[in-house]
Design a protein around this motif. Structure first.
Motif, PDB file in Angstrom:
ATOM      1  N   LYS A  65      30.438  36.337  39.708  1.00 31.16           N
ATOM      2  CA  LYS A  65      29.267  35.459  39.923  1.00 31.16           C
ATOM      3  C   LYS A  65      28.735  35.674  41.318  1.00 31.16           C
ATOM      4  O   LYS A  65      29.139  34.967  42.217  1.00 31.16           O
ATOM      5  N   PRO A  66      27.905  36.593  41.576  1.00 30.81           N
ATOM      6  CA  PRO A  66      27.295  37.556  40.656  1.00 30.81           C
ATOM      7  C   PRO A  66      28.225  38.757  40.422  1.00 30.81           C
ATOM      8  O   PRO A  66      29.213  38.917  41.131  1.00 30.81           O
ATOM      9  N   TRP A  67      27.847  39.558  39.447  1.00 26.40           N
ATOM     10  CA  TRP A  67      28.646  40.743  39.149  1.00 26.40           C
ATOM     11  C   TRP A  67      28.656  41.718  40.319  1.00 26.40           C
ATOM     12  O   TRP A  67      27.612  42.105  40.831  1.00 26.40           O
ATOM     13  N   ASN A  68      29.863  42.107  40.708  1.00 24.36           N
ATOM     14  CA  ASN A  68      30.047  43.178  41.688  1.00 24.36           C
ATOM     15  C   ASN A  68      31.244  43.976  41.232  1.00 24.36           C
ATOM     16  O   ASN A  68      32.308  43.389  40.989  1.00 24.36           O
ATOM     17  N   ALA A  69      31.099  45.262  41.098  1.00 27.28           N
ATOM     18  CA  ALA A  69      32.198  46.075  40.593  1.00 27.28           C
ATOM     19  C   ALA A  69      32.108  47.478  41.157  1.00 27.28           C
ATOM     20  O   ALA A  69      31.018  47.997  41.387  1.00 27.28           O
ATOM     21  N   GLU A  70      33.277  48.063  41.392  1.00 27.52           N
ATOM     22  CA  GLU A  70      33.298  49.404  41.968  1.00 27.52           C
ATOM     23  C   GLU A  70      34.031  50.384  41.059  1.00 27.52           C
ATOM     24  O   GLU A  70      34.742  49.990  40.131  1.00 27.52           O
ATOM     25  N   THR A  71      33.853  51.665  41.355  1.00 25.33           N
ATOM     26  CA  THR A  71      34.395  52.729  40.527  1.00 25.33           C
ATOM     27  C   THR A  71      35.674  53.263  41.160  1.00 25.33           C
ATOM     28  O   THR A  71      35.661  53.632  42.335  1.00 25.33           O
ATOM     29  N   PRO A  72      36.784  53.322  40.420  1.00 25.12           N
ATOM     30  CA  PRO A  72      37.984  53.961  40.988  1.00 25.12           C
ATOM     31  C   PRO A  72      37.649  55.414  41.354  1.00 25.12           C
ATOM     32  O   PRO A  72      36.949  56.098  40.591  1.00 25.12           O
ATOM     33  N   PRO A  73      38.103  55.880  42.533  1.00 19.01           N
ATOM     34  CA  PRO A  73      37.657  57.184  43.042  1.00 19.01           C
ATOM     35  C   PRO A  73      37.829  58.356  42.054  1.00 19.01           C
ATOM     36  O   PRO A  73      36.946  59.203  41.968  1.00 19.01           O
ATOM     37  N   HIS A  74      38.910  58.353  41.278  1.00 17.08           N
ATOM     38  CA  HIS A  74      39.100  59.521  40.379  1.00 17.08           C
ATOM     39  C   HIS A  74      38.043  59.561  39.283  1.00 17.08           C
ATOM     40  O   HIS A  74      37.782  60.613  38.717  1.00 17.08           O
ATOM     41  N   LEU A  75      37.405  58.431  39.006  1.00 17.76           N
ATOM     42  CA  LEU A  75      36.350  58.418  37.984  1.00 17.76           C
ATOM     43  C   LEU A  75      34.998  58.844  38.552  1.00 17.76           C
ATOM     44  O   LEU A  75      34.022  58.988  37.822  1.00 17.76           O
ATOM     45  N   ASN A  91      23.241  40.578  43.960  1.00 20.21           N
ATOM     46  CA  ASN A  91      23.237  39.428  44.862  1.00 20.21           C
ATOM     47  C   ASN A  91      22.849  38.152  44.118  1.00 20.21           C
ATOM     48  O   ASN A  91      23.059  37.055  44.608  1.00 20.21           O
ATOM     49  N   GLY A  92      22.247  38.320  42.958  1.00 23.58           N
ATOM     50  CA  GLY A  92      21.794  37.172  42.173  1.00 23.58           C
ATOM     51  C   GLY A  92      22.038  37.446  40.698  1.00 23.58           C
ATOM     52  O   GLY A  92      22.941  38.205  40.338  1.00 23.58           O
ATOM     53  N   ILE A  93      21.201  36.847  39.872  1.00 25.96           N
ATOM     54  CA  ILE A  93      21.363  36.982  38.418  1.00 25.96           C
ATOM     55  C   ILE A  93      20.274  37.902  37.877  1.00 25.96           C
ATOM     56  O   ILE A  93      19.086  37.653  38.088  1.00 25.96           O
ATOM     57  N   PRO A  94      20.666  38.982  37.198  1.00 23.23           N
ATOM     58  CA  PRO A  94      19.671  39.915  36.668  1.00 23.23           C
ATOM     59  C   PRO A  94      18.756  39.206  35.682  1.00 23.23           C
ATOM     60  O   PRO A  94      19.164  38.221  35.066  1.00 23.23           O
ATOM     61  N   PRO A  95      17.525  39.699  35.556  1.00 22.65           N
ATOM     62  CA  PRO A  95      16.636  39.088  34.563  1.00 22.65           C
ATOM     63  C   PRO A  95      17.247  39.218  33.172  1.00 22.65           C
ATOM     64  O   PRO A  95      18.041  40.124  32.929  1.00 22.65           O
ATOM     65  N   THR A  96      16.892  38.299  32.298  1.00 23.30           N
ATOM     66  CA  THR A  96      17.449  38.360  30.942  1.00 23.30           C
ATOM     67  C   THR A  96      16.406  38.797  29.928  1.00 23.30           C
ATOM     68  O   THR A  96      16.735  39.207  28.831  1.00 23.30           O
ATOM     69  N   ASN A 147      39.832  44.510  59.797  1.00 23.17           N
ATOM     70  CA  ASN A 147      40.699  43.443  60.258  1.00 23.17           C
ATOM     71  C   ASN A 147      40.259  42.991  61.655  1.00 23.17           C
ATOM     72  O   ASN A 147      40.189  43.835  62.545  1.00 23.17           O
ATOM     73  N   PRO A 148      40.012  41.712  61.933  1.00 19.20           N
ATOM     74  CA  PRO A 148      40.016  40.629  60.947  1.00 19.20           C
ATOM     75  C   PRO A 148      39.006  40.874  59.822  1.00 19.20           C
ATOM     76  O   PRO A 148      37.967  41.476  60.053  1.00 19.20           O
ATOM     77  N   PRO A 149      39.354  40.396  58.623  1.00 21.20           N
ATOM     78  CA  PRO A 149      38.513  40.680  57.468  1.00 21.20           C
ATOM     79  C   PRO A 149      37.122  40.078  57.605  1.00 21.20           C
ATOM     80  O   PRO A 149      36.953  39.042  58.254  1.00 21.20           O
ATOM     81  N   ALA A 150      36.151  40.750  57.008  1.00 12.61           N
ATOM     82  CA  ALA A 150      34.786  40.227  56.992  1.00 12.61           C
ATOM     83  C   ALA A 150      34.568  39.548  55.651  1.00 12.61           C
ATOM     84  O   ALA A 150      35.128  39.974  54.640  1.00 12.61           O
ATOM     85  N   LYS A 151      33.772  38.494  55.662  1.00  9.75           N
ATOM     86  CA  LYS A 151      33.435  37.807  54.407  1.00  9.75           C
ATOM     87  C   LYS A 151      32.619  38.733  53.529  1.00  9.75           C
ATOM     88  O   LYS A 151      31.925  39.608  54.017  1.00  9.75           O
ATOM     89  N   GLY A 152      32.680  38.499  52.233  1.00 10.81           N
ATOM     90  CA  GLY A 152      31.888  39.297  51.305  1.00 10.81           C
ATOM     91  C   GLY A 152      32.804  40.031  50.350  1.00 10.81           C
ATOM     92  O   GLY A 152      34.032  39.912  50.433  1.00 10.81           O
ATOM     93  N   ASN A 153      32.208  40.786  49.447  1.00 12.85           N
ATOM     94  CA  ASN A 153      33.005  41.541  48.478  1.00 12.85           C
ATOM     95  C   ASN A 153      33.918  42.502  49.215  1.00 12.85           C
ATOM     96  O   ASN A 153      33.472  43.212  50.112  1.00 12.85           O
ATOM     97  N   GLN A 154      35.178  42.507  48.817  1.00 13.64           N
ATOM     98  CA  GLN A 154      36.154  43.359  49.503  1.00 13.64           C
ATOM     99  C   GLN A 154      36.163  44.755  48.862  1.00 13.64           C
ATOM    100  O   GLN A 154      37.104  45.140  48.170  1.00 13.64           O
ATOM    101  N   TRP A 155      35.095  45.493  49.124  1.00 14.88           N
ATOM    102  CA  TRP A 155      34.955  46.829  48.544  1.00 14.88           C
ATOM    103  C   TRP A 155      36.060  47.757  49.019  1.00 14.88           C
ATOM    104  O   TRP A 155      36.422  47.759  50.194  1.00 14.88           O
TER     105      TRP A 155
END
Ligand SMILES: Nc1nc2c(c(=O)[nH]1)N[C@H]1C(S)=C(S)[C@@H](COP(=O)(O)O)O[C@H]1N2
Ligand SMILES: [Mo]
Length: 412
Positions: A65-75, A91-96, A147-155
């Motif tokens: 919420k919202p969708w954030n996803a990453e690709t494993p490097p071997h893929l 960052n938000g909700i895609p149009p439907t 480190n120290p960690p930054a806020k946000g998605n931990q890519w």
């Protein structure tokens, strides 16, 4: 044992239940039986049993919420990242709802000679079509290591892709509208909606200086890898500007403004997509006026083969390969080390398919004896700047981590 306390401990309180019901958006049947020792699982997983619409289950989900996803490097091994494996950074909700006949792109702004609105068909029919392989990397890719960690998605490593984009040149459309001599910057607006549900709020509206907008490879695209753009990646129309933080490549594109000054939409100012103007010790609070906008991304590489944990037979030589990219620049060299950086072996390096596409590198390795090894890869750009071995300068929002990719293999 006090009986009253005991009963309170064993069953979820009425107010907690109400809060959970509100969160779940439904009634909790048998809620009064729910043991207080347990945490409700929640419906997040149930809501989307298939994961992100249109995307492979193999993506690593960082946020739903919202969708954030990453690709494993071997893929990321193929030259062109398959559509269902390209990372998602919403960052938000895609149009439907998508009515292709009604979808329009409006160009306007104080430095535009007129206001013009194009349907998808008009864009398609009135301008020449171009196809480029373009590398898009999220500015926060690699954030998880700071480190120290930054806020946000931990890519981790996989907020990057190189896909084949087809559309019209942004500059052809801007010229059709006409630029005033004061044109300095462009900004985009998309059809996604704010997480708060407040329809008056803009999710994100970033942009680039007019020079970047007018480059041949800056596209308004409707296709990726020869098909419609995946919904999560901006269907039916998006900006694509390779080499810069992907946040400038507006998805679900509906409007472009031609500005006579730096664009000031949401996520242009403050600390967003900005780094300190000078190096700072980790953990420093940097005032907004000392932050500068990230433009071209720094040199970086990934190892896409083998995969971490690979077991190599004795005396067996094997290929090590991956991709390297360097923002607006070309990559000049890639080297691999199997001895923790003491010696480096130069790799074969392909030229980019076109400007702003990542470059394939490869080499063959033989491990001298049985045991644990790390493969380290390091790229150097055409100006001689290389990837740091450990971490680059810390910055408050955790951008631009281009440290060398390391993976572990074992000779059995
Ligand atoms: N309209 C819109 N455009 C957007 C975003 C967004 O949330 N909304 N995210 C930006 C960011 S931060 C990135 S990294 C890229 C991600 O593109 P992708 O999801 O297609 O990989 O889109 C950019 N464009
Ligand atoms: Mo991003």
């Amino acid at each position: 044992m006090d009986k009253k306390n005991n009963s309170r401990r064993n069953f979820i309180s009425k107010s907690a239940l109400a809060a959970f019901a509100a969160l779940a958006g439904t009634k909790i049947v048998f809620g009064e039986n729910f043991p207080s020792e347990l945490e409700p699982i929640g419906l997040d997983e149930l809501e989307t049993p298939e994961g992100i619409p249109g995307k492979s289950d193999a993506l690593t989900i960082l946020n739903n919420k919202p969708w954030n996803a990453e690709t494993p490097p071997h893929l990321l091994d193929p030259e062109i990242t398959p559509a269902n494996l390209m990372f998602v950074r919403n960052n938000g909700i895609p149009p439907t709802e998508y009515d292709l006949e009604k979808w329009t792109l409006t160009i306007e702004g104080e430095a535009a000679q007129q206001k013009k609105t194009y349907t998808l068909k008009k864009l398609y029919d009135n301008f020449a079509h171009y196809t480029y392989d373009l590398t898009l990397e999220c500015g926060g890719n690699g954030r998880g290591e700071f480190n120290p960690p930054a806020k946000g998605n931990q890519w981790g490593l996989g907020g990057v892709a190189c896909t084949r984009w087809t559309g019209v040149r942004l500059k052809d459309v801007l010229n059709d509208v006409g630029l005033k001599s004061t044109a300095a910057y462009i900004g985009y607006y998309g059809a996604d909606t704010h997480l708060s549900g407040d329809s008056s709020k803009v999710v994100i509206s970033r942009g680039v200086p007019i020079q970047k907008a007018m480059e041949d490879e800056s596209l308004i695209a409707w296709a990726m890898n020869g098909e419609a753009i995946p919904k999560m990646n901006g269907y039916p129309l998006r900006l694509v500007m390779g080499g810069w933080p992907a946040s400038v490549s507006g998805k679900w594109l509906t409007k472009i403004v031609i500005r006579d000054k730096e664009h000031d939409g949401p996520k242009m100012g403050g600390q967003s997509y900005r780094i300190p103007k000078y190096p700072v010790p980790p953990g420093t609070k940097v005032p907004d006026e000392d932050m500068k906008i990230i433009e071209s991304m720094p040199v970086k590489s990934i190892i896409t083969y083998p995969k971490t944990g690979a077991i190599i037979g004795k005396g067996q030589s094997f290929e090590v390969r991956g991709h390297a990219w360097a923002g607006d620049l070309k990559v000049k060299a890639v080297m691999v080390s199997i001895d923790f950086g003491v010696t480096w072996q130069k790799c074969e390096l392909n030229p980019p398919k076109n400007r702003l596409a990542w470059q394939r590198w490869k080499t063959r390795i033989t491990l001298p004896e049985f045991g644990y090894y790390e493969l380290w890869a390091r790229a150097i750009d055409e100006n001689g700047k290389g990837q740091p071995m450990v971490l680059p300068g810390w910055n408050p929002k955790g951008y631009l981590n281009n440290a060398c990719h390391r993976l572990a293999v074992k000779q059995a």
